[in-house]
Design an enzyme around this catalytic site. Structure first.
Site, mmCIF file in Angstrom:
data_model
loop_
_atom_site.group_PDB
_atom_site.id
_atom_site.type_symbol
_atom_site.label_atom_id
_atom_site.label_comp_id
_atom_site.label_asym_id
_atom_site.label_seq_id
_atom_site.Cartn_x
_atom_site.Cartn_y
_atom_site.Cartn_z
ATOM 1 N N ASP A 1 -2.775 4.717 -2.311
ATOM 2 C CA ASP A 1 -3.607 5.493 -1.395
ATOM 3 C C ASP A 1 -3.895 6.883 -1.969
ATOM 4 O OD1 ASP A 1 -4.576 5.525 1.504
ATOM 5 O OD2 ASP A 1 -3.360 7.343 1.474
ATOM 6 N N ASP B 1 0.855 -1.183 0.000
ATOM 7 C CA ASP B 1 0.000 0.000 0.000
ATOM 8 C C ASP B 1 0.899 1.244 0.000
ATOM 9 O OD1 ASP B 1 -2.072 1.809 0.553
ATOM 10 O OD2 ASP B 1 -3.015 0.490 2.020
ATOM 11 N N GLU C 1 -6.890 4.002 -5.089
ATOM 12 C CA GLU C 1 -7.986 4.417 -4.219
ATOM 13 C C GLU C 1 -8.475 5.751 -4.765
ATOM 14 O OE1 GLU C 1 -9.081 5.546 0.374
ATOM 15 O OE2 GLU C 1 -7.254 6.316 -0.482
ATOM 16 N N HIS D 1 -10.777 -0.981 5.752
ATOM 17 C CA HIS D 1 -10.325 -0.453 7.041
ATOM 18 C C HIS D 1 -10.833 0.959 7.324
ATOM 19 C CE1 HIS D 1 -7.778 1.314 4.067
ATOM 20 N NE2 HIS D 1 -7.234 2.116 4.955
ATOM 21 N N ASP D 2 -11.609 1.513 6.407
ATOM 22 C CA ASP D 2 -12.091 2.886 6.580
ATOM 23 C C ASP D 2 -13.602 2.977 6.829
ATOM 24 O OD1 ASP D 2 -9.614 4.144 6.222
ATOM 25 O OD2 ASP D 2 -9.824 4.163 4.042
HETATM 26 C C1 GLC Z 1 -6.849 6.605 2.653
HETATM 27 C C2 GLC Z 1 -6.722 5.429 3.587
HETATM 28 C C3 GLC Z 1 -7.033 5.888 4.978
HETATM 29 C C4 GLC Z 1 -6.048 6.957 5.369
HETATM 30 C C5 GLC Z 1 -6.086 8.109 4.355
HETATM 31 C C6 GLC Z 1 -4.936 9.044 4.534
HETATM 32 O O1 GLC Z 1 -8.140 7.039 2.515
HETATM 33 O O2 GLC Z 1 -7.540 4.368 3.176
HETATM 34 O O3 GLC Z 1 -6.994 4.848 5.900
HETATM 35 O O4 GLC Z 1 -6.332 7.448 6.645
HETATM 36 O O5 GLC Z 1 -5.992 7.626 3.039
HETATM 37 O O6 GLC Z 1 -3.748 8.419 4.125
#
Ligand code: GLC
Length: 553
Positions: free
Chosen positions: A201, A96, A260, A322-323
């Site tokens: 990310d 990641d 993402e 995880h979010d």
């Molecule tokens: C993404 C991740 C999240 C993180 C954010 C900042 O959205 O999935 O968990 O807090 O980025 O890096």
């Protein structure tokens, strides 16, 4: 067909999967010790959330050294061992990369914030304080995790720097060529180590408006915080970087790039593939994370997603990560909760597209409200006592067995173990053919063995509001065509691969639905595997799942 088209991904949040040294935090050696479980489950690829050196202000999404392992998780040798052990079992490993921002403790930022003429200064995004008058932030951009201006003061220069998550995550300046080269070097370093790809990310966030215009108002609080994020992310310049990423990945061969995207904007996600298909392989489809329960709801969403993809692109689906609160929790309904989890699993694992599982969903791990003192997530702490924003509840330790630390740790876990771990755990479900875990395994085996499920075409059958039914047939479309129906001109496959019908009752009561006489049950929640549907079979029980093979009778 590339390996990731028909792979099933499994996301591991490393802090919470398996602790090997008793410090209460999961680690790489812990993951390695569970590889047999993962291979036995039947997944093909692991996406491991960040384990790089980090002050852990956002639990690893604030990286202070991109090509390293945080001591909490082990060291580089542990990673190499894990990677080799995964590869020996046929499991791919995707890491990641958090390249939209670094930690404020990254040496680049430490140097950058010292002086305006520091060589690294332009690697980040700055705005000078006004020479006179009130010190108002340069525009209305907001920090999504601190719920205030995204501009944070750096008196030494004296300027603001930009951060749209926590103040400890300054955003880098992708317009700077040296920064770009450094980031490309990060990709290359991990590819050289042999990883099979990247989850990128906040990938659509890399570029900000050159003119720093304020975002327009949008009447939506979550997740946009009343702004349309037109100027602080999602800028078209990102495509040049995506093309560079793709060139780098292609030069190694067999590696996958997964973005993402911001929120649930389908067209933004679709754009990550690039007009010529020369950018990223996939961008997450996050729609299922927020769909209300119901056959029509999921059918409409999948259909819209298939329709949004450009030719040559491949779909993907995910129910939990995880979010967001876990889907078992989102769709809970008293005693029906587990039955719903089976319907959801069958949907995710039989649709056309790459499924992403989140650790623990295979045993039906849920979420619960945590006491204030147990919270760790900066967003959860900031928004307490409102629940629903903080992300700790979906990050609790994996439930391996009924022991005090749930088999996750012998120490004190960094987040409390869910109390239901005593009954809901891998050990309890592994030996039970009727368990949710066994059901996942059955579906994963079917998916692996039946080409129509892995890569076949999909056609929705009917528009029933409660029953979602579709046919998966051996592919006639060009691989990668995200389209729902069969099409294209490729000849039909020479061997008669079976056609599969998936019929899912989302309702908590019986529903009439025409069932194909002669269909053989491959997996189901009511009828035994191997049984053949007779002429009298015309209805579905509450939450019934039926995965049928058409025998051609
Ligand atoms: C993404 C991740 C999240 C993180 C954010 C900042 O959205 O999935 O968990 O807090 O980025 O890096």
């Amino acid at each position: 067909m590339d390996w990731w088209n028909d792979a099933v991904f499994y996301q591991i949040y490393p802090r919470s999967f398996q602790d090997s040294d008793g410090d209460g935090v999961g680690d790489l050696a812990g993951i390695e010790s569970r590889l047999d479980y993962l291979a036995g489950l039947g997944v093909d690829a692991l996406w491991i959330s960040p384990f790089f050196k980090s002050p852990m202000k956002d639990f690893g999404y604030d990286v202070s050294d991109y090509v390293s392992v945080d001591p909490l998780f082990g060291d580089m040798e542990d990673f190499k061992r894990l990677l080799a052990a995964a590869h020996r079992r046929g499991l791919k490993v995707v890491v990641d990369l958090v390249l939209n921002h670094t930690s404020d403790e990254h040496p680049w930022f430490r140097e950058a914030r010292e002086a305006r003429d520091s060589p690294k200064h332009d690697w980040y995004i700055w705005k000078p304080f006004p020479e006179r008058g009130p010190r108002r932030p340069p525009n209305n951009w907001i920090s999504l995790f601190e719920l205030r201006s995204a501009w944070y003061e750096n008196p030494a220069t004296p300027e603001w720097y930009l951060r749209t998550f926590t103040r400890n995550q300054p955003e880098v300046n992708w317009r700077n060529p040296e920064l770009r080269r450094a980031m490309y070097g990060v990709l290359e370093a991990w590819l050289d180590l042999g990883v099979d790809g990247f989850r990128l990310d906040v990938a659509t966030g890399y570029f900000k408006d050159e003119l720093f215009r304020s975002n327009p108002f949008k009447a939506r609080l979550v997740p946009d915080l009343l702004q349309e994020h037109l100027y602080d992310r999602n800028r078209p310049e990102v495509h040049g970087v995506f093309r560079d990423f793709r060139r780098i990945a292609d030069s190694y061969g067999g590696r996958v790039l997964i973005a993402e995207p911001h929120g649930q904007d389908r067209s933004l996600a679709a754009s990550c593939h690039g007009e010529a298909g020369d950018e990223l392989h996939m961008a997450f489809n996050f729609e299922f994370l927020t769909r209300p329960w119901g056959a029509a709801s999921f059918r409409d969403s999948a259909r819209r997603w298939y329709g949004a993809l450009p030719p040559g692109a491949w779909p993907n689906f995910t129910l939990s990560n995880h979010d967001q609160p876990r889907h078992v929790h989102r769709y809970r309904k008293g005693a029906d909760t587990e039955a719903r989890a089976r319907v959801a699993a069958a949907l995710l694992l039989t649709l056309r597209g790459t499924p992403f599982l989140y650790y623990g969903e295979e045993i039906g791990m849920g979420c619960r409200r945590l006491p204030r003192k147990a919270l760790r997530d900066p967003l959860g702490i900031r928004t307490w006592p409102f629940s629903g924003f903080g992300r700790d509840p979906e990050r609790t330790p994996m439930q391996w067995d009924a022991s005090e630390g749930a088999g996750f740790t012998t120490g004190t876990p960094w987040l409390p173990v869910n109390p239901d771990a005593r009954v809901r755990n891998v050990a309890a479900q592994e030996g039970d053919p009727g368990s949710l875990l066994s059901f996942y395994k059955r579906l994963l085996t079917l998916r692996r063995n039946i080409p129509a499920l892995r890569s076949g075409d999909l056609e929705f059958l009917g528009e029933d509001p409660d029953v979602l039914a579709f046919r998966r047939s051996p592919s006639r479309t060009a691989v990668g065509d995200g389209a729902e129906r069969a099409g294209g001109t490729d000849p039909a496959p020479a061997r008669a691969d079976p056609e599969v019908l998936v019929i899912l009752n989302f309702a908590g009561g019986r529903r009439a639905f025409p069932l194909p006489e002669g269909g053989r049950v491959l997996a189901g929640t009511r009828r035994p595997e191997g049984s053949i549907l007779g002429a009298g079979d015309a209805g579905l029980e509450a939450y019934e799942v039926l995965v049928l093979e058409r025998t051609g009778t």
